[in-house]
Motif scaffolding. Structure first.
Motif, PDB file in Angstrom:
ATOM      1  N   MET A 128       0.829  -1.208   0.000  1.00  0.00           N
ATOM      2  CA  MET A 128       0.000   0.000   0.000  1.00  0.00           C
ATOM      3  C   MET A 128       0.865   1.261   0.000  1.00  0.00           C
ATOM      4  SD  MET A 128      -2.955  -1.165  -0.286  1.00  0.00           S
ATOM      5  CE  MET A 128      -3.996   0.221   0.040  1.00  0.00           C
ATOM      6  N   GLY A 129       1.956   1.236   0.746  1.00  0.00           N
ATOM      7  CA  GLY A 129       2.857   2.390   0.773  1.00  0.00           C
ATOM      8  C   GLY A 129       3.513   2.639  -0.570  1.00  0.00           C
ATOM      9  N   SER A 130       3.938   1.581  -1.225  1.00  0.00           N
ATOM     10  CA  SER A 130       4.576   1.763  -2.533  1.00  0.00           C
ATOM     11  C   SER A 130       3.579   2.258  -3.569  1.00  0.00           C
ATOM     12  CB  SER A 130       5.235   0.467  -2.994  1.00  0.00           C
ATOM     13  OG  SER A 130       4.266  -0.505  -3.328  1.00  0.00           O
ATOM     14  N   ILE A 131       2.355   1.780  -3.504  1.00  0.00           N
ATOM     15  CA  ILE A 131       1.328   2.248  -4.441  1.00  0.00           C
ATOM     16  C   ILE A 131       0.997   3.715  -4.181  1.00  0.00           C
ATOM     17  CG2 ILE A 131      -1.099   1.973  -5.099  1.00  0.00           C
ATOM     18  CD1 ILE A 131      -0.696  -1.050  -4.715  1.00  0.00           C
ATOM     19  N   ALA A 132       0.915   4.095  -2.903  1.00  0.00           N
ATOM     20  CA  ALA A 132       0.628   5.498  -2.571  1.00  0.00           C
ATOM     21  C   ALA A 132       1.754   6.419  -3.024  1.00  0.00           C
ATOM     22  CB  ALA A 132       0.404   5.637  -1.072  1.00  0.00           C
ATOM     23  N   LEU A 133       3.007   6.021  -2.813  1.00  0.00           N
ATOM     24  CA  LEU A 133       4.134   6.837  -3.277  1.00  0.00           C
ATOM     25  C   LEU A 133       4.153   6.954  -4.798  1.00  0.00           C
ATOM     26  CD1 LEU A 133       7.042   5.774  -0.910  1.00  0.00           C
ATOM     27  CD2 LEU A 133       5.911   7.990  -1.046  1.00  0.00           C
ATOM     28  N   LYS A 134       3.850   5.863  -5.453  1.00  0.00           N
ATOM     29  CA  LYS A 134       3.797   5.885  -6.920  1.00  0.00           C
ATOM     30  C   LYS A 134       2.720   6.859  -7.387  1.00  0.00           C
ATOM     31  CE  LYS A 134       2.751   2.942 -10.813  1.00  0.00           C
ATOM     32  NZ  LYS A 134       2.301   1.627 -11.231  1.00  0.00           N
ATOM     33  N   MET A 135       1.575   6.853  -6.734  1.00  0.00           N
ATOM     34  CA  MET A 135       0.493   7.743  -7.119  1.00  0.00           C
ATOM     35  C   MET A 135       0.862   9.206  -6.882  1.00  0.00           C
ATOM     36  SD  MET A 135      -3.533   7.930  -5.967  1.00  0.00           S
ATOM     37  CE  MET A 135      -3.497   6.257  -5.490  1.00  0.00           C
ATOM     38  N   ILE A 136       1.501   9.488  -5.753  1.00  0.00           N
ATOM     39  CA  ILE A 136       1.893  10.869  -5.444  1.00  0.00           C
ATOM     40  C   ILE A 136       2.911  11.379  -6.458  1.00  0.00           C
ATOM     41  CG2 ILE A 136       3.137  12.288  -3.765  1.00  0.00           C
ATOM     42  CD1 ILE A 136       1.713  10.594  -1.586  1.00  0.00           C
ATOM     43  N   PHE A 137       3.933  10.575  -6.746  1.00  0.00           N
ATOM     44  CA  PHE A 137       4.927  10.993  -7.734  1.00  0.00           C
ATOM     45  C   PHE A 137       4.317  11.130  -9.120  1.00  0.00           C
ATOM     46  CE2 PHE A 137       8.149   9.450  -4.648  1.00  0.00           C
ATOM     47  CZ  PHE A 137       8.896  10.613  -4.578  1.00  0.00           C
ATOM     48  N   SER A 138       3.357  10.278  -9.453  1.00  0.00           N
ATOM     49  CA  SER A 138       2.706  10.373 -10.755  1.00  0.00           C
ATOM     50  C   SER A 138       1.849  11.629 -10.870  1.00  0.00           C
ATOM     51  CB  SER A 138       1.840   9.131 -11.006  1.00  0.00           C
ATOM     52  OG  SER A 138       2.658   7.994 -11.084  1.00  0.00           O
ATOM     53  N   MET A 139       1.144  11.977  -9.802  1.00  0.00           N
ATOM     54  CA  MET A 139       0.348  13.210  -9.840  1.00  0.00           C
ATOM     55  C   MET A 139       1.246  14.433  -9.955  1.00  0.00           C
ATOM     56  SD  MET A 139      -2.932  12.583  -7.337  1.00  0.00           S
ATOM     57  CE  MET A 139      -1.980  12.443  -5.852  1.00  0.00           C
ATOM     58  N   ALA A 140       2.380  14.411  -9.256  1.00  0.00           N
ATOM     59  CA  ALA A 140       3.336  15.521  -9.375  1.00  0.00           C
ATOM     60  C   ALA A 140       3.887  15.603 -10.792  1.00  0.00           C
ATOM     61  CB  ALA A 140       4.465  15.352  -8.373  1.00  0.00           C
ATOM     62  N   PHE A 141       4.161  14.465 -11.395  1.00  0.00           N
ATOM     63  CA  PHE A 141       4.648  14.433 -12.776  1.00  0.00           C
ATOM     64  C   PHE A 141       3.624  15.024 -13.739  1.00  0.00           C
ATOM     65  CE2 PHE A 141       4.995  12.351 -16.895  1.00  0.00           C
ATOM     66  CZ  PHE A 141       6.314  12.620 -17.212  1.00  0.00           C
ATOM     67  N   VAL A 142       2.363  14.638 -13.583  1.00  0.00           N
ATOM     68  CA  VAL A 142       1.304  15.157 -14.449  1.00  0.00           C
ATOM     69  C   VAL A 142       1.180  16.669 -14.294  1.00  0.00           C
ATOM     70  CG1 VAL A 142      -1.200  15.172 -14.829  1.00  0.00           C
ATOM     71  CG2 VAL A 142       0.003  13.014 -14.595  1.00  0.00           C
ATOM     72  N   LEU A 143       1.248  17.154 -13.072  1.00  0.00           N
ATOM     73  CA  LEU A 143       1.162  18.591 -12.839  1.00  0.00           C
ATOM     74  C   LEU A 143       2.314  19.335 -13.513  1.00  0.00           C
ATOM     75  CD1 LEU A 143      -0.191  20.991 -11.391  1.00  0.00           C
ATOM     76  CD2 LEU A 143       1.346  20.526  -9.481  1.00  0.00           C
ATOM     77  N   ILE A 144       3.524  18.878 -13.293  1.00  0.00           N
ATOM     78  CA  ILE A 144       4.694  19.541 -13.887  1.00  0.00           C
ATOM     79  C   ILE A 144       4.659  19.437 -15.405  1.00  0.00           C
ATOM     80  CG2 ILE A 144       7.213  19.418 -14.069  1.00  0.00           C
ATOM     81  CD1 ILE A 144       7.175  18.524 -11.094  1.00  0.00           C
ATOM     82  N   TYR A 145       4.312  18.275 -15.924  1.00  0.00           N
ATOM     83  CA  TYR A 145       4.256  18.071 -17.371  1.00  0.00           C
ATOM     84  C   TYR A 145       3.205  18.975 -18.011  1.00  0.00           C
ATOM     85  CZ  TYR A 145       4.024  15.680 -21.875  1.00  0.00           C
ATOM     86  OH  TYR A 145       4.040  15.388 -23.212  1.00  0.00           O
ATOM     87  N   SER A 146       2.029  19.037 -17.415  1.00  0.00           N
ATOM     88  CA  SER A 146       0.951  19.831 -18.010  1.00  0.00           C
ATOM     89  C   SER A 146       1.221  21.328 -17.907  1.00  0.00           C
ATOM     90  CB  SER A 146      -0.397  19.491 -17.379  1.00  0.00           C
ATOM     91  OG  SER A 146      -0.376  19.775 -16.004  1.00  0.00           O
ATOM     92  N   LEU A 147       1.964  21.758 -16.893  1.00  0.00           N
ATOM     93  CA  LEU A 147       2.318  23.174 -16.783  1.00  0.00           C
ATOM     94  C   LEU A 147       3.390  23.581 -17.795  1.00  0.00           C
ATOM     95  CD1 LEU A 147       2.385  23.728 -12.926  1.00  0.00           C
ATOM     96  CD2 LEU A 147       0.661  24.532 -14.557  1.00  0.00           C
ATOM     97  N   ASN A 148       4.251  22.643 -18.177  1.00  0.00           N
ATOM     98  CA  ASN A 148       5.365  22.961 -19.072  1.00  0.00           C
ATOM     99  C   ASN A 148       5.120  22.612 -20.533  1.00  0.00           C
ATOM    100  OD1 ASN A 148       6.949  23.971 -17.015  1.00  0.00           O
ATOM    101  ND2 ASN A 148       7.750  21.951 -16.489  1.00  0.00           N
ATOM    102  N   THR A 149       3.985  22.008 -20.869  1.00  0.00           N
ATOM    103  CA  THR A 149       3.733  21.581 -22.236  1.00  0.00           C
ATOM    104  C   THR A 149       2.432  22.188 -22.742  1.00  0.00           C
ATOM    105  OG1 THR A 149       4.573  19.460 -21.465  1.00  0.00           O
ATOM    106  CG2 THR A 149       3.860  19.559 -23.720  1.00  0.00           C
TER     107      THR A 149
END
Length: 121
Positions: free
Chosen positions: A65-86
């Protein structure tokens, strides 16, 4: 080993889809960057969860559960940064990202549950 085969299979399918339908925008502009990010973060999450299961099988589910939660948090941060820069079509990126996210998550959860099943015997 299975992870590399699965990642290679997904990469080949993505390449073939873009080659078979050249007139249709199937892949986002930086698809391979997104692919590499999700493949890397899934591999890290899988290794962390697998180590947690092997170290203490009773609390292995917490590691999953911890690894899935960390993966989700990093993925949401990636989507935010990607969508702001593209500045590209959002729907193509959304479909690419979530299809890859779900396919990699499916593999991760399947392998981890398979490892838990072997420990219960």
């Amino acid at each position: 080993m299975f992870y590399l085969i699965y990642s290679g299979f997904l990469a080949i399918v993505a390449y073939l889809l873009s080659a078979l339908f050249p007139d249709v925008t199937i892949l986002a502009g930086k698809f391979w960057f997104v692919f590499a990010f999700l493949a890397g973060i899934t591999f890290i999450a899988y290794v962390v969860a697998d180590l947690g299961i092997k170290r203490n099988p009773e609390t292995g589910i917490m590691a999953i559960m911890g690894s899935i939660a960390l993966k989700m948090i990093f993925s949401m941060a990636f989507v935010l940064i990607y969508s702001l820069n593209t500045k590209e079509k959002g729907m193509v990126f959304v479909l690419n990202f979530f299809s890859l996210y779900l396919l990699f998550s499916f593999f991760e959860i399947y392998c981890l549950l398979r490892n838990l099943r072997h420990q219960n015997k």
